[in-house]
Scaffold this motif. Structure first.
Motif, PDB file in Angstrom:
ATOM      1  N   GLY A  31       0.824  -1.209   0.000  1.00 52.98           N
ATOM      2  CA  GLY A  31       0.000   0.000   0.000  1.00 52.98           C
ATOM      3  C   GLY A  31       0.856   1.255   0.000  1.00 52.98           C
ATOM      4  O   GLY A  31       0.551   2.234  -0.699  1.00 52.98           O
ATOM      5  N   GLN A  32       1.944   1.251   0.767  1.00 56.01           N
ATOM      6  CA  GLN A  32       2.852   2.402   0.787  1.00 56.01           C
ATOM      7  C   GLN A  32       3.501   2.622  -0.579  1.00 56.01           C
ATOM      8  O   GLN A  32       3.621   3.753  -1.044  1.00 56.01           O
ATOM      9  N   GLN A  33       3.904   1.533  -1.226  1.00 53.50           N
ATOM     10  CA  GLN A  33       4.525   1.654  -2.545  1.00 53.50           C
ATOM     11  C   GLN A  33       3.529   2.184  -3.567  1.00 53.50           C
ATOM     12  O   GLN A  33       3.883   3.006  -4.415  1.00 53.50           O
ATOM     13  N   ILE A  34       2.287   1.728  -3.493  1.00 52.18           N
ATOM     14  CA  ILE A  34       1.259   2.212  -4.416  1.00 52.18           C
ATOM     15  C   ILE A  34       1.023   3.695  -4.196  1.00 52.18           C
ATOM     16  O   ILE A  34       0.953   4.478  -5.153  1.00 52.18           O
ATOM     17  N   ALA A  35       0.917   4.110  -2.934  1.00 46.93           N
ATOM     18  CA  ALA A  35       0.704   5.523  -2.628  1.00 46.93           C
ATOM     19  C   ALA A  35       1.889   6.360  -3.102  1.00 46.93           C
ATOM     20  O   ALA A  35       1.702   7.451  -3.665  1.00 46.93           O
ATOM     21  N   GLN A  36       3.097   5.864  -2.909  1.00 47.09           N
ATOM     22  CA  GLN A  36       4.286   6.592  -3.348  1.00 47.09           C
ATOM     23  C   GLN A  36       4.302   6.724  -4.868  1.00 47.09           C
ATOM     24  O   GLN A  36       4.621   7.784  -5.405  1.00 47.09           O
ATOM     25  N   ARG A  37       3.938   5.662  -5.576  1.00 43.67           N
ATOM     26  CA  ARG A  37       3.897   5.705  -7.038  1.00 43.67           C
ATOM     27  C   ARG A  37       2.852   6.703  -7.516  1.00 43.67           C
ATOM     28  O   ARG A  37       3.084   7.468  -8.451  1.00 43.67           O
ATOM     29  N   GLU A  38       1.690   6.728  -6.844  1.00 45.37           N
ATOM     30  CA  GLU A  38       0.643   7.674  -7.226  1.00 45.37           C
ATOM     31  C   GLU A  38       1.093   9.111  -6.992  1.00 45.37           C
ATOM     32  O   GLU A  38       0.827   9.989  -7.816  1.00 45.37           O
ATOM     33  N   ARG A  39       1.799   9.366  -5.876  1.00 45.00           N
ATOM     34  CA  ARG A  39       2.322  10.720  -5.625  1.00 45.00           C
ATOM     35  C   ARG A  39       3.316  11.125  -6.700  1.00 45.00           C
ATOM     36  O   ARG A  39       3.301  12.254  -7.190  1.00 45.00           O
ATOM     37  N   LEU A  40       4.187  10.205  -7.084  1.00 43.57           N
ATOM     38  CA  LEU A  40       5.174  10.484  -8.110  1.00 43.57           C
ATOM     39  C   LEU A  40       4.499  10.785  -9.441  1.00 43.57           C
ATOM     40  O   LEU A  40       4.864  11.741 -10.138  1.00 43.57           O
ATOM     41  N   GLN A  41       3.500   9.984  -9.808  1.00 43.85           N
ATOM     42  CA  GLN A  41       2.779  10.223 -11.059  1.00 43.85           C
ATOM     43  C   GLN A  41       2.084  11.574 -11.031  1.00 43.85           C
ATOM     44  O   GLN A  41       2.108  12.313 -12.017  1.00 43.85           O
ATOM     45  N   ARG A  42       1.470  11.920  -9.899  1.00 39.60           N
ATOM     46  CA  ARG A  42       0.789  13.201  -9.774  1.00 39.60           C
ATOM     47  C   ARG A  42       1.790  14.348  -9.893  1.00 39.60           C
ATOM     48  O   ARG A  42       1.556  15.334 -10.589  1.00 39.60           O
ATOM     49  N   THR A  43       2.952  14.197  -9.254  1.00 38.97           N
ATOM     50  CA  THR A  43       3.990  15.225  -9.328  1.00 38.97           C
ATOM     51  C   THR A  43       4.490  15.393 -10.756  1.00 38.97           C
ATOM     52  O   THR A  43       4.675  16.515 -11.234  1.00 38.97           O
ATOM     53  N   LEU A  44       4.711  14.289 -11.446  1.00 42.17           N
ATOM     54  CA  LEU A  44       5.157  14.363 -12.834  1.00 42.17           C
ATOM     55  C   LEU A  44       4.110  15.017 -13.727  1.00 42.17           C
ATOM     56  O   LEU A  44       4.446  15.810 -14.611  1.00 42.17           O
ATOM     57  N   LEU A  45       2.856  14.705 -13.498  1.00 45.04           N
ATOM     58  CA  LEU A  45       1.773  15.300 -14.282  1.00 45.04           C
ATOM     59  C   LEU A  45       1.707  16.803 -14.045  1.00 45.04           C
ATOM     60  O   LEU A  45       1.586  17.591 -14.991  1.00 45.04           O
ATOM     61  N   GLY A  79       4.160  18.709 -12.997  1.00 51.22           N
ATOM     62  CA  GLY A  79       5.373  19.266 -13.596  1.00 51.22           C
ATOM     63  C   GLY A  79       5.248  19.418 -15.100  1.00 51.22           C
ATOM     64  O   GLY A  79       5.654  20.440 -15.674  1.00 51.22           O
ATOM     65  N   ALA A  80       4.656  18.419 -15.747  1.00 52.81           N
ATOM     66  CA  ALA A  80       4.457  18.495 -17.193  1.00 52.81           C
ATOM     67  C   ALA A  80       3.481  19.619 -17.540  1.00 52.81           C
ATOM     68  O   ALA A  80       3.682  20.354 -18.511  1.00 52.81           O
ATOM     69  N   ALA A  81       2.427  19.762 -16.736  1.00 59.44           N
ATOM     70  CA  ALA A  81       1.453  20.827 -16.985  1.00 59.44           C
ATOM     71  C   ALA A  81       2.104  22.201 -16.805  1.00 59.44           C
ATOM     72  O   ALA A  81       1.902  23.105 -17.634  1.00 59.44           O
ATOM     73  N   VAL A  82       2.879  22.366 -15.747  1.00 56.83           N
ATOM     74  CA  VAL A  82       3.569  23.643 -15.518  1.00 56.83           C
ATOM     75  C   VAL A  82       4.547  23.918 -16.655  1.00 56.83           C
ATOM     76  O   VAL A  82       4.642  25.050 -17.149  1.00 56.83           O
ATOM     77  N   GLY A  83       5.264  22.912 -17.067  1.00 55.02           N
ATOM     78  CA  GLY A  83       6.198  23.081 -18.190  1.00 55.02           C
ATOM     79  C   GLY A  83       5.484  23.501 -19.460  1.00 55.02           C
ATOM     80  O   GLY A  83       5.958  24.365 -20.210  1.00 55.02           O
ATOM     81  N   SER A  84       4.334  22.911 -19.715  1.00 55.35           N
ATOM     82  CA  SER A  84       3.553  23.280 -20.902  1.00 55.35           C
ATOM     83  C   SER A  84       3.071  24.722 -20.806  1.00 55.35           C
ATOM     84  O   SER A  84       3.129  25.477 -21.783  1.00 55.35           O
ATOM     85  N   ILE A  85       2.601  25.112 -19.633  1.00 56.57           N
ATOM     86  CA  ILE A  85       2.119  26.488 -19.444  1.00 56.57           C
ATOM     87  C   ILE A  85       3.265  27.475 -19.655  1.00 56.57           C
ATOM     88  O   ILE A  85       3.098  28.505 -20.317  1.00 56.57           O
ATOM     89  N   VAL A  86       4.445  27.162 -19.109  1.00 54.30           N
ATOM     90  CA  VAL A  86       5.604  28.039 -19.285  1.00 54.30           C
ATOM     91  C   VAL A  86       5.980  28.123 -20.758  1.00 54.30           C
ATOM     92  O   VAL A  86       6.291  29.215 -21.270  1.00 54.30           O
ATOM     93  N   SER A  87       5.931  27.004 -21.471  1.00 48.47           N
ATOM     94  CA  SER A  87       6.247  27.012 -22.894  1.00 48.47           C
ATOM     95  C   SER A  87       5.256  27.873 -23.671  1.00 48.47           C
ATOM     96  O   SER A  87       5.654  28.676 -24.518  1.00 48.47           O
ATOM     97  N   ILE A  88       3.988  27.706 -23.373  1.00 49.10           N
ATOM     98  CA  ILE A  88       2.962  28.496 -24.050  1.00 49.10           C
ATOM     99  C   ILE A  88       3.149  29.976 -23.719  1.00 49.10           C
ATOM    100  O   ILE A  88       3.057  30.843 -24.600  1.00 49.10           O
ATOM    101  N   ALA A  89       3.434  30.285 -22.459  1.00 50.15           N
ATOM    102  CA  ALA A  89       3.635  31.681 -22.056  1.00 50.15           C
ATOM    103  C   ALA A  89       4.854  32.276 -22.754  1.00 50.15           C
ATOM    104  O   ALA A  89       4.828  33.436 -23.180  1.00 50.15           O
ATOM    105  N   SER A  90       5.924  31.497 -22.886  1.00 47.78           N
ATOM    106  CA  SER A  90       7.118  32.028 -23.551  1.00 47.78           C
ATOM    107  C   SER A  90       6.861  32.256 -25.038  1.00 47.78           C
ATOM    108  O   SER A  90       7.328  33.241 -25.599  1.00 47.78           O
ATOM    109  N   ILE A  91       6.113  31.377 -25.666  1.00 43.83           N
ATOM    110  CA  ILE A  91       5.763  31.570 -27.075  1.00 43.83           C
ATOM    111  C   ILE A  91       4.886  32.811 -27.220  1.00 43.83           C
ATOM    112  O   ILE A  91       5.106  33.647 -28.105  1.00 43.83           O
TER     113      ILE A  91
END
Length: 117
Positions: A66-80, A82-94
């Motif tokens: 259960g701890q490993q599943i929760a940790q994996r879900e946190r990591l996936q959420r963080t990556l998502l 991060g990807a969204a913020v990166g996309s917003i920054v890219s769009i803003a820079s363009i």
């Protein structure tokens, strides 16, 4: 005889000494090893874990899974995120680059009109 074959034969013999299943010439070469397996089996008979230990181990394994599943879900959420913020920054820079170019063109056009007049 290869080591892996010998190991397989010895493991099988340790589990079921009544059936060796190899030719006599190979059995003679393995005799010292077979005696060692018999001595080990006599000195260390198989032991079954207590039901309490089995239940405790099961609970611990489920908890850690259960701890490993929760940790994996946190990591996936963080990556998502991060990807969204990166996309917003890219769009803003363009968008910033486009605005900069448009303002610069407008400024040049105004300078051109003021020098022509």
């Amino acid at each position: 005889m290869k080591r892996s074959e010998m190991a397989d034969i010895l493991f099988a013999y340790a589990e079921r000494p009544d059936t060796l299943g190899i030719p006599e010439c190979e059995a003679a070469a393995l005799q010292p090893w077979l005696q060692l397996v018999e001595r080990i089996n006599a000195a260390m008979p198989p032991v079954q874990p207590s039901p309490t230990f089995v239940r405790s181990l099961g609970r611990e394994l489920r908890r850690r899974a259960g701890q490993q599943i929760a940790q994996r879900e946190r990591l996936q959420r963080t990556l998502l995120i991060g990807a969204a913020v990166g996309s917003i920054v890219s769009i803003a820079s363009i968008a910033g680059a486009v605005i900069f170019v448009l303002l610069r063109r407008r400024g040049r056009a105004q300078v051109m009109q003021s020098t022509v007049v």
